[in-house]
Design an enzyme around this catalytic site. Structure first.
Site, PDB file in Angstrom:
ATOM      1  N   ASN A   1       0.819  -1.217   0.000  1.00  0.00           N
ATOM      2  CA  ASN A   1       0.000   0.000   0.000  1.00  0.00           C
ATOM      3  C   ASN A   1       0.855   1.271   0.000  1.00  0.00           C
ATOM      4  OD1 ASN A   1      -1.976  -1.888   0.123  1.00  0.00           O
ATOM      5  ND2 ASN A   1      -2.690  -1.391   2.193  1.00  0.00           N
TER       6      ASN A   1
ATOM      7  N   THR B   1     -16.489  37.017 -31.922  1.00  0.00           N
ATOM      8  CA  THR B   1     -17.266  36.551 -30.776  1.00  0.00           C
ATOM      9  C   THR B   1     -18.469  35.860 -31.401  1.00  0.00           C
ATOM     10  OG1 THR B   1     -18.641  38.523 -30.595  1.00  0.00           O
ATOM     11  CG2 THR B   1     -16.580  38.540 -29.342  1.00  0.00           C
ATOM     12  N   HIS B   2     -18.954  34.820 -30.787  1.00  0.00           N
ATOM     13  CA  HIS B   2     -20.064  34.022 -31.348  1.00  0.00           C
ATOM     14  C   HIS B   2     -19.727  33.503 -32.747  1.00  0.00           C
ATOM     15  CE1 HIS B   2     -22.559  35.931 -28.182  1.00  0.00           C
ATOM     16  NE2 HIS B   2     -21.827  36.985 -28.479  1.00  0.00           N
TER      17      HIS B   2
ATOM     18  N   SER C   1      -8.303  11.071 -48.320  1.00  0.00           N
ATOM     19  CA  SER C   1      -9.505  10.250 -48.246  1.00  0.00           C
ATOM     20  C   SER C   1      -9.327   9.033 -49.138  1.00  0.00           C
ATOM     21  CB  SER C   1     -10.703  11.072 -48.722  1.00  0.00           C
ATOM     22  OG  SER C   1     -11.728  10.223 -49.205  1.00  0.00           O
TER      23      SER C   1
ATOM     24  N   LYS D   1      -9.350  15.312 -51.488  1.00  0.00           N
ATOM     25  CA  LYS D   1      -9.375  15.667 -50.072  1.00  0.00           C
ATOM     26  C   LYS D   1      -8.010  15.779 -49.407  1.00  0.00           C
ATOM     27  CE  LYS D   1     -12.716  15.432 -47.499  1.00  0.00           C
ATOM     28  NZ  LYS D   1     -13.365  16.545 -46.806  1.00  0.00           N
TER      29      LYS D   1
ATOM     30  N   ASN E   1      -7.320  16.431 -45.368  1.00  0.00           N
ATOM     31  CA  ASN E   1      -8.048  16.638 -44.114  1.00  0.00           C
ATOM     32  C   ASN E   1      -7.129  16.976 -42.942  1.00  0.00           C
ATOM     33  OD1 ASN E   1     -10.495  15.988 -45.403  1.00  0.00           O
ATOM     34  ND2 ASN E   1     -10.115  13.797 -45.087  1.00  0.00           N
TER      35      ASN E   1
ATOM     36  N   GLU F   1      -7.939  17.178 -35.623  1.00  0.00           N
ATOM     37  CA  GLU F   1      -9.190  16.544 -35.181  1.00  0.00           C
ATOM     38  C   GLU F   1      -8.919  15.480 -34.116  1.00  0.00           C
ATOM     39  OE1 GLU F   1     -12.106  16.014 -38.778  1.00  0.00           O
ATOM     40  OE2 GLU F   1     -10.051  15.979 -39.502  1.00  0.00           O
TER      41      GLU F   1
ATOM     42  N   TYR G   1      -6.439   2.096   2.398  1.00  0.00           N
ATOM     43  CA  TYR G   1      -6.332   1.511   1.063  1.00  0.00           C
ATOM     44  C   TYR G   1      -7.509   0.599   0.757  1.00  0.00           C
ATOM     45  CZ  TYR G   1      -4.742  -1.112  -2.960  1.00  0.00           C
ATOM     46  OH  TYR G   1      -4.673  -1.697  -4.210  1.00  0.00           O
TER      47      TYR G   1
ATOM     48  N   GLN H   1      -6.365   0.393  -7.301  1.00  0.00           N
ATOM     49  CA  GLN H   1      -5.517  -0.182  -8.342  1.00  0.00           C
ATOM     50  C   GLN H   1      -5.904   0.378  -9.719  1.00  0.00           C
ATOM     51  OE1 GLN H   1      -4.049  -4.339  -8.184  1.00  0.00           O
ATOM     52  NE2 GLN H   1      -5.481  -4.715  -9.849  1.00  0.00           N
TER      53      GLN H   1
ATOM     54  N   LYS I   1      -3.922   3.537 -12.005  1.00  0.00           N
ATOM     55  CA  LYS I   1      -2.743   3.558 -12.866  1.00  0.00           C
ATOM     56  C   LYS I   1      -3.036   3.692 -14.362  1.00  0.00           C
ATOM     57  CE  LYS I   1      -1.466   0.400 -10.095  1.00  0.00           C
ATOM     58  NZ  LYS I   1      -1.956   1.039  -8.827  1.00  0.00           N
TER      59      LYS I   1
END
Ligand code: ARG
Length: 469
Positions: free
Chosen positions: A109, A154-155, A276, A282, A284, A289, A316, A321, A324
């Site tokens: 522990n 903005t927005h 693609s 394409k 990308n 992303e 404990y 466990q 991790k």
């Protein structure tokens, strides 16, 4: 036979063996586990629990095991449950009965709490270094684009003109805070829990401070229950990692937008884009992303551990466990993301002209026109109303504010004079916003210098015990 087999009359079910064993993932802690055991053994020698020969055998045995693991010559056993018992078992196989003395006055522990702290401390230092490099790149880009005019939003609607440098410098501030959060996490993490035992310390006169010094901790934990049941340091790290990923993700979202055909503000290098399988044309922004997407897993890691810890009675519990894999996952995700983001951003091409044109549309200079009136004594609210009417008129005629004649302006307010056309020039709008924190080139230059100073201050390494208080 299990290391804890004495009390049992029956073997563990195979199903359970597989279920509760953590060696599959916690073998990643082998270095820290051995480092901790070496320090523990030396301390046991200093208080006479191990004699000199025994301590030497243990330390040498552990060092050999370390080398063998590093060269891939060790096969871990699921039956030995976790990295702690695997190492102990290997040691006893190699040096005989003396190996069985190593675990005196220690529990898995406090051992696992120690290992995880050592592991995270190293990883935090590495992430801090990566972040430092990333910040250098962002600062260099800020300087390069200190006069690259672009629309601020903005927005997601065009709002006021700024520069790309100013935009990058916003991210510099975010990542500086991330760096500081990591530094702060490290500070609270840097205490040795060894000596907490299973939960109630031990009757052996352990020299905890000695072990802490040996392992370069700033000190020792002060309560044995807390020593074994505390995972705040892991949670703090995960929280810092989650916020850091959120920052990367916001930048990635902007890169995805900016590299689109609709924006065309930037071109991501071929090396950091993908194609693609069906659409030949394409290209990308997959890397951006993916970093944006991976942010979700790090949030998940944080939520998972918070949830695991919630409601655990002291001290404990085996639930812990589960800490991790989440920590490992967050560490790996943050490091890989920073590693790939840096060259992607550095190699990205900026379409200054498109950005500049973009800054001109959408009446981004309307506030400056209202300010112009306000500076000539028109109350701002009235100035706002006047410019609003002008914008409406321009929108109907599909022209910009700079395309109206002075006569048309004066029809609406006699305060307007020829100098209004200077004031609504995009460059002029940005260049004159030089108060601290503003997008004007002088303000950005000053902020870059201050940010560099801040970066130096935070990056300062606090290695030695006590140094960080
Ligand atoms: N493998 C365990 C963990 O990761 C080590 C501590 C186990 N202690 C125990 N009493 N079962 O947390």
């Amino acid at each position: 036979m299990k290391l804890w087999g004495g009390r049992f009359e029956k073997e563990t079910e195979a199903l359970v063996e597989d279920f509760h064993s953590s060696i599959r993932f916690d073998q990643r802690l082998y270095k820290q586990d051995i480092e901790g055991s070496v320090a523990h053994a030396r301390m046991l020698e200093s208080i006479g629990v191990l004699d000199e020969g025994e301590a030497q055998a243990v330390v040498q045995g552990l060092q050999e095991i370390l080398r063998d693991i590093q060269r891939g010559a060790v096969v871990f056993e699921v039956g030995a449950e976790d990295i702690h018992m695997n190492v102990e078992k290997l040691l006893t196989e190699r040096i005989g009965a003396t190996g069985k003395k190593l675990h005196t006055a220690r529990s898995r522990n406090d051992q696992v709490a120690l290992d995880l702290r050592l592991f995270l401390r190293e990883e935090i230092d590495q992430i801090k270094d990566l972040l430092g490099g990333w910040l250098e790149t962002l600062l260099a880009l800020t300087e390069e684009h200190i006069e690259t005019w672009m629309p601020g939003y903005t927005h997601l609607q065009k709002a006021q003109p700024i520069t790309l440098g100013h935009h990058f410098l916003a991210y510099v501030q975010m990542f500086l805070r991330d760096l500081e959060r990591l530094k702060d996490t490290r500070k609270r993490l840097n205490y040795s829990p060894l000596g907490s035992g299973a939960l109630a310390a031990t009757t052996f006169p352990l020299r905890r401070e000695m072990v802490a010094r040996e392992l370069r901790f700033a000190g020792i934990t002060r309560n044995s229950l807390d020593g074994v049941s505390d995972r705040d340091f892991a949670l703090e790290f995960l929280a810092a990692a989650a916020i850091l990923m959120m920052h990367l993700s916001r930048l990635c979202e902007e890169l995805v937008l900016w590299s689109s055909g609709e924006f065309q503000f930037v071109v991501i290098d071929d090396g950091y884009s993908t194609g693609s399988s069906i659409m030949p044309q394409k290209k990308n922004p997959d890397v951006a992303e993916l970093v944006r997407g991976k942010t979700g897993r790090v949030y998940g890691d944080l939520m998972a551990l918070l949830t695991t810890m919630k409601g655990l009675p002291l001290a404990y519990n085996k639930d812990m466990q589960e800490d991790k894999e989440q920590v490992f996952d967050a560490v790996d995700t943050v490091k890989k993301s920073l590693l790939v983001m840096e060259p992607m951003l550095r190699t990205m091409r900026v379409n200054r002209e498109v950005m500049h044109q973009g800054a001109k549309g959408g009446f981004t200079n309307a506030t400056d026109l209202a300010d112009y009136l306000a500076k000539k004594g028109v109350p701002f609210r009235e100035a706002h109303e006047i410019v609003g009417r002008l914008v409406l008129r321009c929108a109907k005629q599909q022209v910009g504010l700079e395309e109206l004649s002075l006569a048309e302006y004066q029809e609406i307010s006699p305060v307007f004079a020829e100098d209004l056309f200077t004031v609504i020039g995009i460059e002029y709008c940005v260049r004159n916003r030089n108060i601290p924190g503003g997008p004007g080139p002088e303000a950005v230059s000053a902020a870059v210098a201050q940010s560099r100073e801040e970066l130096r201050r935070i990056s300062w390494r606090q290695e030695e015990p006590g140094e960080d208080g």
